[in-house]
Design a protein around this motif. Structure first.
Motif, short mmCIF file in Angstrom:
data_model
loop_
_atom_site.label_atom_id
_atom_site.label_comp_id
_atom_site.label_asym_id
_atom_site.label_seq_id
_atom_site.Cartn_x
_atom_site.Cartn_y
_atom_site.Cartn_z
N TYR A 52 0.93 -1.08 -0.12
CA TYR A 52 0.00 0.05 -0.01
C TYR A 52 1.04 1.22 0.00
CZ TYR A 52 -3.78 -3.29 1.27
OH TYR A 52 -4.72 -4.36 1.22
N GLY A 53 0.25 2.27 -0.49
CA GLY A 53 1.19 3.47 -0.51
C GLY A 53 1.40 4.15 0.72
N ASP A 54 0.84 3.91 1.88
CA ASP A 54 1.03 4.71 3.25
C ASP A 54 1.68 3.67 4.05
OD1 ASP A 54 -2.44 4.02 4.48
OD2 ASP A 54 -1.03 2.84 3.49
N LEU A 86 15.20 -18.73 -5.14
CA LEU A 86 14.08 -19.24 -6.33
C LEU A 86 14.06 -20.65 -6.25
CD1 LEU A 86 14.85 -16.27 -8.64
CD2 LEU A 86 12.68 -16.78 -7.54
N LYS A 87 12.96 -21.18 -6.54
CA LYS A 87 12.44 -22.77 -6.99
C LYS A 87 12.32 -22.78 -8.32
CE LYS A 87 11.16 -23.06 -1.94
NZ LYS A 87 9.95 -23.74 -1.07
N PRO A 88 12.47 -24.11 -8.96
CA PRO A 88 11.80 -24.05 -10.41
C PRO A 88 10.25 -23.73 -10.30
CG PRO A 88 13.42 -25.99 -9.55
CD PRO A 88 13.00 -25.16 -8.60
N GLU A 89 9.65 -23.96 -9.23
CA GLU A 89 8.16 -23.77 -9.33
C GLU A 89 7.75 -22.26 -9.30
OE1 GLU A 89 9.87 -25.79 -7.10
OE2 GLU A 89 8.77 -25.50 -5.11
N ASP A 90 8.84 -21.48 -9.13
CA ASP A 90 8.70 -19.87 -9.55
C ASP A 90 8.82 -19.32 -10.69
OD1 ASP A 90 10.68 -19.70 -6.31
OD2 ASP A 90 8.52 -19.48 -6.71
N THR A 91 9.11 -20.57 -11.67
CA THR A 91 9.18 -20.29 -13.09
C THR A 91 7.84 -19.58 -13.57
OG1 THR A 91 11.03 -21.53 -13.67
CG2 THR A 91 9.44 -20.90 -15.43
N ALA A 92 7.80 -18.40 -14.18
CA ALA A 92 6.67 -17.71 -14.89
C ALA A 92 6.72 -16.42 -15.16
CB ALA A 92 5.64 -17.50 -13.28
N MET A 93 5.71 -15.96 -15.95
CA MET A 93 5.75 -14.60 -16.23
C MET A 93 5.20 -13.69 -15.12
SD MET A 93 6.44 -12.36 -18.83
CE MET A 93 6.15 -13.33 -20.53
N TYR A 94 6.24 -12.74 -14.89
CA TYR A 94 5.67 -11.90 -13.59
C TYR A 94 5.35 -10.71 -14.02
CZ TYR A 94 7.66 -15.20 -10.32
OH TYR A 94 7.96 -16.37 -9.44
N TYR A 95 4.18 -10.18 -13.57
CA TYR A 95 3.41 -8.73 -13.77
C TYR A 95 3.31 -8.05 -12.59
CZ TYR A 95 1.76 -11.77 -17.87
OH TYR A 95 1.67 -12.37 -19.17
N CYS A 96 3.51 -6.77 -13.01
CA CYS A 96 3.07 -5.54 -12.08
C CYS A 96 1.73 -5.37 -12.28
CB CYS A 96 4.36 -4.73 -11.97
SG CYS A 96 4.01 -3.01 -11.61
N ALA A 97 1.18 -4.68 -11.06
CA ALA A 97 -0.23 -4.49 -11.49
C ALA A 97 -0.67 -3.57 -10.47
CB ALA A 97 -1.13 -5.84 -11.36
N ALA A 98 -1.70 -2.58 -10.91
CA ALA A 98 -2.25 -1.56 -10.01
C ALA A 98 -3.80 -1.97 -9.65
CB ALA A 98 -2.37 -0.14 -10.73
N TYR A 99 -4.13 -2.00 -8.32
CA TYR A 99 -5.18 -2.81 -8.01
C TYR A 99 -5.91 -1.17 -7.24
CZ TYR A 99 -2.94 -7.08 -8.42
OH TYR A 99 -2.39 -8.12 -9.07
N TRP A 100 -7.35 -1.39 -7.56
CA TRP A 100 -8.05 -0.19 -6.78
C TRP A 100 -7.94 -0.41 -5.34
CZ3 TRP A 100 -9.72 3.86 -9.45
CH2 TRP A 100 -9.90 3.88 -10.61
N ARG A 101 -7.35 0.85 -4.67
CA ARG A 101 -7.06 0.83 -3.21
C ARG A 101 -8.07 0.57 -2.34
NH1 ARG A 101 -7.22 4.55 0.45
NH2 ARG A 101 -7.77 6.04 -1.17
N THR A 102 -9.33 0.81 -2.50
CA THR A 102 -10.33 0.54 -1.78
C THR A 102 -10.89 -0.94 -1.79
OG1 THR A 102 -12.06 1.23 -3.47
CG2 THR A 102 -11.50 3.05 -1.78
N SER A 103 -10.42 -1.79 -2.67
CA SER A 103 -10.86 -3.16 -2.61
C SER A 103 -9.61 -3.96 -3.02
CB SER A 103 -11.91 -3.41 -3.78
OG SER A 103 -11.12 -2.93 -5.13
N CYS A 104 -8.42 -3.72 -2.33
CA CYS A 104 -6.97 -3.83 -2.88
C CYS A 104 -6.88 -5.63 -2.49
CB CYS A 104 -5.87 -3.28 -2.10
SG CYS A 104 -4.53 -3.93 -2.42
N PHE A 105 -7.36 -6.00 -1.32
CA PHE A 105 -7.10 -7.37 -1.08
C PHE A 105 -7.90 -8.27 -1.95
CE2 PHE A 105 -6.10 -11.21 1.14
CZ PHE A 105 -7.15 -11.91 0.96
N ASN A 106 -9.15 -7.89 -2.23
CA ASN A 106 -9.87 -8.67 -2.93
C ASN A 106 -9.41 -8.70 -4.61
OD1 ASN A 106 -11.39 -10.19 -1.14
ND2 ASN A 106 -12.70 -8.22 -1.20
N SER A 107 -9.27 -7.41 -5.01
CA SER A 107 -8.66 -7.59 -6.40
C SER A 107 -7.45 -8.22 -6.54
CB SER A 107 -8.58 -5.74 -6.57
OG SER A 107 -9.79 -5.21 -6.35
#
Length: 126
Positions: A52-54, A86-107
């Motif tokens: 979170y930002g704060d 790191l483990k082999p199961e961490d192999t993935a495409m990793y994405y950065c994302a912005a989620y609406w702050r008021t529903s952050c956890f669920n989003s």
């Protein structure tokens, strides 16, 4: 409109480390919380970490707890993900994302992001 650009992915051996970065085109924390998710080969999206930002406190999915650290430089609009042991199961495409702050956890858990980057590939060999 927020643009997110990830970098820092690569190929490492198990036990190694990588530090991902995500540069945002503007300050995001007024309206959003920020996070990372990943998509492994033939898998769906998996939430990884959020912040979170704060606060500098990061929140993590169980699979990465204790190994990954999310952090931010709000002044530079940069989000980081330090990945250790790191483990082999961490192999993935990793994405950065912005989620609406008021529903952050669920989003974050349901991957209903407002914006996401193009991703950076992480490959971990055994």
């Amino acid at each position: 409109q927020v643009q997110l650009v990830e970098s820092g992915g690569g190929s490492v051996q198990a036990g190694g480390s990588l530090n991902l970065s995500c540069v945002a085109s503007t300050y995001t924390y007024k309206d959003y919380c920020m996070g990372w998710f990943r998509q492994g080969p033939a898998k769906g999206y998996e939430a990884v970490a959020r912040i979170y930002g704060d606060s500098d406190t990061g929140y993590y999915e169980d699979s990465v707890q204790g190994r990954f650290i999310i952090s931010k430089d709000s002044a530079k609009n940069i989000l980081y993900l330090q990945m250790n042991n790191l483990k082999p199961e961490d192999t993935a495409m990793y994405y950065c994302a912005a989620y609406w702050r008021t529903s952050c956890f669920n989003s974050w858990k349901k991957h209903t992001f407002a914006y996401r980057g193009q991703g950076t590939q992480v490959t971990v060999s055994s």
